[in-house]
Design a protein around this motif. Structure first.
Motif, PDB file in Angstrom:
ATOM      1  N   VAL A 158       0.838  -1.202   0.000  1.00 11.03           N
ATOM      2  CA  VAL A 158       0.000   0.000   0.000  1.00 11.03           C
ATOM      3  C   VAL A 158       0.873   1.252   0.000  1.00 11.03           C
ATOM      4  O   VAL A 158       0.639   2.197  -0.771  1.00 11.03           O
ATOM      5  CB  VAL A 158      -0.937  -0.001   1.228  1.00 11.03           C
ATOM      6  N   ILE A 159       1.883   1.271   0.860  1.00  5.18           N
ATOM      7  CA  ILE A 159       2.783   2.430   0.917  1.00  5.18           C
ATOM      8  C   ILE A 159       3.480   2.622  -0.431  1.00  5.18           C
ATOM      9  O   ILE A 159       3.555   3.738  -0.956  1.00  5.18           O
ATOM     10  CB  ILE A 159       3.823   2.245   2.038  1.00  5.18           C
ATOM     11  N   GLY A 160       3.964   1.533  -1.009  1.00  6.70           N
ATOM     12  CA  GLY A 160       4.648   1.618  -2.294  1.00  6.70           C
ATOM     13  C   GLY A 160       3.747   2.110  -3.411  1.00  6.70           C
ATOM     14  O   GLY A 160       4.168   2.916  -4.252  1.00  6.70           O
ATOM     15  N   ALA A 161       2.486   1.645  -3.404  1.00  4.92           N
ATOM     16  CA  ALA A 161       1.548   2.051  -4.448  1.00  4.92           C
ATOM     17  C   ALA A 161       1.216   3.533  -4.346  1.00  4.92           C
ATOM     18  O   ALA A 161       1.183   4.248  -5.365  1.00  4.92           O
ATOM     19  CB  ALA A 161       0.277   1.215  -4.364  1.00  4.92           C
ATOM     20  N   VAL A 162       0.964   4.024  -3.121  1.00  4.59           N
ATOM     21  CA  VAL A 162       0.617   5.443  -2.941  1.00  4.59           C
ATOM     22  C   VAL A 162       1.796   6.342  -3.299  1.00  4.59           C
ATOM     23  O   VAL A 162       1.628   7.401  -3.917  1.00  4.59           O
ATOM     24  CB  VAL A 162       0.152   5.698  -1.494  1.00  4.59           C
ATOM     25  N   LEU A 163       3.007   5.934  -2.930  1.00  9.74           N
ATOM     26  CA  LEU A 163       4.189   6.742  -3.212  1.00  9.74           C
ATOM     27  C   LEU A 163       4.695   6.547  -4.639  1.00  9.74           C
ATOM     28  O   LEU A 163       5.653   7.208  -5.050  1.00  9.74           O
ATOM     29  CB  LEU A 163       5.305   6.396  -2.226  1.00  9.74           C
ATOM     30  N   LYS A 164       4.061   5.597  -5.378  1.00 11.17           N
ATOM     31  CA  LYS A 164       4.441   5.300  -6.763  1.00 11.17           C
ATOM     32  C   LYS A 164       5.912   4.906  -6.869  1.00 11.17           C
ATOM     33  O   LYS A 164       6.668   5.401  -7.732  1.00 11.17           O
ATOM     34  CB  LYS A 164       4.131   6.497  -7.665  1.00 11.17           C
ATOM     35  N   LEU A 165       6.315   4.002  -5.992  1.00 12.81           N
ATOM     36  CA  LEU A 165       7.693   3.526  -5.990  1.00 12.81           C
ATOM     37  C   LEU A 165       7.922   2.550  -7.143  1.00 12.81           C
ATOM     38  O   LEU A 165       6.988   1.873  -7.582  1.00 12.81           O
ATOM     39  CB  LEU A 165       8.009   2.827  -4.670  1.00 12.81           C
ATOM     40  N   PRO A 166       9.143   2.449  -7.622  1.00 19.17           N
ATOM     41  CA  PRO A 166       9.458   1.431  -8.650  1.00 19.17           C
ATOM     42  C   PRO A 166       9.217   0.032  -8.098  1.00 19.17           C
ATOM     43  O   PRO A 166       9.280  -0.191  -6.880  1.00 19.17           O
ATOM     44  CB  PRO A 166      10.952   1.660  -8.928  1.00 19.17           C
ATOM     45  N   ALA A 167       8.972  -0.901  -8.983  1.00 18.26           N
ATOM     46  CA  ALA A 167       8.640  -2.264  -8.576  1.00 18.26           C
ATOM     47  C   ALA A 167       9.743  -2.887  -7.715  1.00 18.26           C
ATOM     48  O   ALA A 167       9.454  -3.595  -6.738  1.00 18.26           O
ATOM     49  CB  ALA A 167       8.391  -3.134  -9.809  1.00 18.26           C
ATOM     50  N   ASP A 168      11.019  -2.620  -8.047  1.00 12.21           N
ATOM     51  CA  ASP A 168      12.097  -3.229  -7.280  1.00 12.21           C
ATOM     52  C   ASP A 168      12.143  -2.721  -5.851  1.00 12.21           C
ATOM     53  O   ASP A 168      12.486  -3.457  -4.917  1.00 12.21           O
ATOM     54  CB  ASP A 168      13.442  -2.997  -7.974  1.00 12.21           C
TER      55      ASP A 168
ATOM     56  N   ALA B 165       0.707   7.837   8.834  1.00 12.18           N
ATOM     57  CA  ALA B 165       1.897   8.649   9.092  1.00 12.18           C
ATOM     58  C   ALA B 165       2.975   8.368   8.046  1.00 12.18           C
ATOM     59  O   ALA B 165       3.646   9.295   7.569  1.00 12.18           O
ATOM     60  CB  ALA B 165       2.429   8.362  10.498  1.00 12.18           C
ATOM     61  N   ALA B 166       3.141   7.097   7.682  1.00  9.58           N
ATOM     62  CA  ALA B 166       4.178   6.727   6.716  1.00  9.58           C
ATOM     63  C   ALA B 166       3.928   7.382   5.358  1.00  9.58           C
ATOM     64  O   ALA B 166       4.865   7.887   4.715  1.00  9.58           O
ATOM     65  CB  ALA B 166       4.243   5.209   6.574  1.00  9.58           C
ATOM     66  N   ILE B 167       2.682   7.380   4.910  1.00 14.07           N
ATOM     67  CA  ILE B 167       2.372   7.974   3.610  1.00 14.07           C
ATOM     68  C   ILE B 167       2.592   9.485   3.641  1.00 14.07           C
ATOM     69  O   ILE B 167       3.158  10.071   2.708  1.00 14.07           O
ATOM     70  CB  ILE B 167       0.922   7.633   3.206  1.00 14.07           C
ATOM     71  N   THR B 168       2.151  10.122   4.734  1.00 18.19           N
ATOM     72  CA  THR B 168       2.339  11.574   4.866  1.00 18.19           C
ATOM     73  C   THR B 168       3.819  11.931   4.818  1.00 18.19           C
ATOM     74  O   THR B 168       4.228  12.878   4.131  1.00 18.19           O
ATOM     75  CB  THR B 168       1.738  12.068   6.190  1.00 18.19           C
ATOM     76  N   ILE B 169       4.637  11.171   5.539  1.00 17.07           N
ATOM     77  CA  ILE B 169       6.079  11.411   5.548  1.00 17.07           C
ATOM     78  C   ILE B 169       6.678  11.084   4.184  1.00 17.07           C
ATOM     79  O   ILE B 169       7.501  11.833   3.645  1.00 17.07           O
ATOM     80  CB  ILE B 169       6.756  10.561   6.644  1.00 17.07           C
TER      81      ILE B 169
ATOM     82  N   GLU C 272       6.643  13.518   1.146  1.00 17.65           N
ATOM     83  CA  GLU C 272       7.567  14.653   1.190  1.00 17.65           C
ATOM     84  C   GLU C 272       9.030  14.228   1.283  1.00 17.65           C
ATOM     85  O   GLU C 272       9.907  14.859   0.687  1.00 17.65           O
ATOM     86  CB  GLU C 272       7.219  15.558   2.375  1.00 17.65           C
ATOM     87  N   HIS C 273       9.284  13.153   2.028  1.00 15.01           N
ATOM     88  CA  HIS C 273      10.671  12.785   2.309  1.00 15.01           C
ATOM     89  C   HIS C 273      11.050  11.400   1.781  1.00 15.01           C
ATOM     90  O   HIS C 273      12.190  10.972   1.997  1.00 15.01           O
ATOM     91  CB  HIS C 273      10.919  12.831   3.822  1.00 15.01           C
ATOM     92  N   GLY C 274      10.119  10.712   1.137  1.00 18.20           N
ATOM     93  CA  GLY C 274      10.421   9.413   0.556  1.00 18.20           C
ATOM     94  C   GLY C 274      10.612   8.316   1.590  1.00 18.20           C
ATOM     95  O   GLY C 274      10.390   8.507   2.789  1.00 18.20           O
ATOM     96  N   VAL C 275      11.059   7.155   1.108  1.00 20.72           N
ATOM     97  CA  VAL C 275      11.279   6.005   1.985  1.00 20.72           C
ATOM     98  C   VAL C 275      12.318   6.287   3.069  1.00 20.72           C
ATOM     99  O   VAL C 275      12.139   5.868   4.217  1.00 20.72           O
ATOM    100  CB  VAL C 275      11.675   4.762   1.151  1.00 20.72           C
ATOM    101  N   PRO C 276      13.415   7.010   2.767  1.00 23.51           N
ATOM    102  CA  PRO C 276      14.373   7.319   3.843  1.00 23.51           C
ATOM    103  C   PRO C 276      13.729   8.055   5.015  1.00 23.51           C
ATOM    104  O   PRO C 276      14.067   7.791   6.178  1.00 23.51           O
ATOM    105  CB  PRO C 276      15.416   8.193   3.143  1.00 23.51           C
ATOM    106  N   GLY C 277      12.799   8.960   4.721  1.00 26.79           N
ATOM    107  CA  GLY C 277      12.109   9.675   5.796  1.00 26.79           C
ATOM    108  C   GLY C 277      11.233   8.758   6.621  1.00 26.79           C
ATOM    109  O   GLY C 277      11.174   8.864   7.851  1.00 26.79           O
ATOM    110  N   ILE C 278      10.524   7.826   5.958  1.00 27.08           N
ATOM    111  CA  ILE C 278       9.669   6.871   6.667  1.00 27.08           C
ATOM    112  C   ILE C 278      10.496   6.028   7.627  1.00 27.08           C
ATOM    113  O   ILE C 278      10.155   5.867   8.812  1.00 27.08           O
ATOM    114  CB  ILE C 278       8.926   5.961   5.669  1.00 27.08           C
ATOM    115  N   LEU C 279      11.617   5.493   7.132  1.00 25.35           N
ATOM    116  CA  LEU C 279      12.439   4.606   7.953  1.00 25.35           C
ATOM    117  C   LEU C 279      13.112   5.367   9.086  1.00 25.35           C
ATOM    118  O   LEU C 279      13.209   4.870  10.219  1.00 25.35           O
ATOM    119  CB  LEU C 279      13.485   3.912   7.079  1.00 25.35           C
TER     120      LEU C 279
END
Length: 456
Positions: free
Chosen positions: A38-48, A92-96, A99-106
């Motif tokens: 879900v997080i990947g789909a909302v952030l439109k991350l690449p498949a890998d 919270a993860a999607i909101t972060i 703006e800040h991508g996966v590095p911000g979430i982690l």
């Protein structure tokens, strides 16, 4: 008291343990995979990147599940507890992430985990906020919140184009009937493994009729090593605050899940146990973040497996943790399990989650019948169901309200706790500290017992 086939410290035969552990894995895998997808789909991350998040989530969930069940020093509740990525952190993860991508979430997940780690040392005090009436409300609300999930599965999956198709409903009904028959009329391992057997029969039928898509299996890598800090980390202050708030809400939800787990395993859920369990949640989330996974928390759905099958062995669920690690290291395993149609999961899930609801209803039946308790039960369940059934209710309120009250479980728990504190004639767990102290004096040091058991 529940009639358990295997108690918490029992060790079933090895082959039986494998089958029962696989049962818990099937119940949890969909939820673990769903959050990073879900997080990947909302952030439109690449498949890998999505695949990397999924693998890390499986690996992190497996390691923390093993520690939660077996215990490492003061960490781990030492009960049959499956850990997995939690939807409590998705908002919270999607909101972060936007703006800040996966590095911000982690990074925010790692920083926010300190809230849960520190909060774990106050669990004896938090435990006193959960007398029997409040606990009964929370367990009931967990069941009520999970049943719609099972219904969506049975209908084919939320948002699926064939949602509610008679074929999906028919498959779910067949699996449900098989599970009921095996639990009621089966003996020994047949009854204990009713869920995995019912799902296996349902899955085989779907394969025979060409209803299973193996595309994801063909595209999956056979083996993938985890990469520590592969995404990097950033620590935006606003994101840390949002994630910390999610962790605070998770403490409430986790406490309720542990209460349900205590009821299912015939375990007195003392403050000391809660401290170890919540500490493992916090440390585990920090570990998961470093491994590149969203934060983890205790899974409520697997409490339903215990209630239904009577298998409360923590050693069984520890093996589930090993299976999850293997699924993270061998993505093709997870891909194969994901091919199980949602309708098959729905038939088994409806039974599992209804068992949690039934446990909550039984607890409510034992609550002292008076006007005060009636108000607490009615208002808290009503508020919990309001946000579960109509989540758009909070859409026009500040985001902080959605973080705190976005879950029916947390809403019901918070309302019940507050009403119990404010209404005259407060119900308390006055003897809890004494019970903890006596237990510490009577019980040998747990890590020593664990070492002896492992050595044997």
């Amino acid at each position: 008291m529940n009639n358990l086939l295997y108690q918490v410290d029992d060790r079933p035969p090895f082959l039986t343990t494998i089958l029962l552990a696989a049962q818990h894995m099937l119940a949890a895998l969909g939820g673990i995979i769903a959050v990073p997808m879900v997080i990947g789909a909302v952030l439109k991350l690449p498949a890998d990147q999505i695949v990397a998040l999924v693998n890390a989530a499986l690996l992190g969930s497996g390691v923390v599940t093993f520690i939660q069940c077996k215990g490492v020093g003061p960490i781990g509740i030492r009960l049959p507890c499956v850990m997995g990525t939690s939807f409590a952190f998705v908002g919270a993860a999607i909101t972060i992430g936007l703006e800040h991508g996966v590095p911000g979430i982690l990074g925010c997940s790692l920083a926010g985990s300190a809230i849960m780690i520190v909060g774990s040392f106050f669990m004896p005090q938090i435990r006193k906020l959960f007398p029997h009436t409040v606990t009964a409300v929370v367990v009931t609300m967990i069941g009520l919140s999970l049943i719609p999930v099972a219904i969506d599965w049975a209908a084919g999956g939320k948002g699926a184009p064939n949602y509610g198709d008679p074929v999906n409903l028919g498959i779910a009904l067949c699996v449900l009937v098989i599970v009921i028959a095996l639990v009621q009329f089966g003996k020994g391992i047949i009854s204990a493994a009713a869920i995995v057997i019912g799902m296996a029969i349902g899955y085989a039928g779907c394969v025979a009729f060409g209803l299973v898509d193996f595309t994801s299996v063909n595209k999956s890598a056979v083996f993938a090593l985890p990469q520590v800090l592969q995404h990097g980390m950033t620590f935006p202050l606003g994101g840390i605050f949002a994630m910390s708030l999610a962790y605070m809400v998770t403490i409430v939800e986790t406490t309720g899940t542990f209460m349900a787990l205590g009821s299912a395993t015939n375990t007195k859920m003392r403050g000391k146990l809660l401290c170890r369990g919540v500490l493992c949640d916090g440390v585990g989330s920090a570990f998961a973040s470093v491994m590149g996974s969203p934060a983890v928390s205790t899974f409520a759905q697997n409490v339903g497996v215990i209630s239904l099958t009577g298998v409360a062995s923590r050693h069984v669920v520890a093996l589930t943790g090993v299976f999850l690690v293997l699924a993270g290291l061998f993505p093709i395993i997870g891909a194969l399990v994901v091919t199980i149609p949602q309708s098959v999961l729905g038939g088994a899930g409806l039974m599992m989650f209804a068992m949690i609801l039934a446990a909550g209803v039984q607890m409510l039946a034992n609550v002292e019948h008076n006007k005060r308790n009636g108000l607490i039960i009615a208002v808290s369940l009503g508020c919990g169901l309001a946000v579960s059934g109509r989540p758009e209710l909070l859409a026009k309120l500040p985001a902080v309200f959605a973080e705190i009250f976005g879950s029916g479980i947390s809403t019901g728990a918070i309302v019940a706790v507050v009403m119990n504190l404010l209404l005259p004639g407060r119900e308390v767990e006055a003897h809890d500290d004494e019970v903890d102290t006596q237990a510490e004096q009577q019980e040998p040091p747990q890590p020593l017992l664990v070492k002896k058991a492992e050595a044997a």
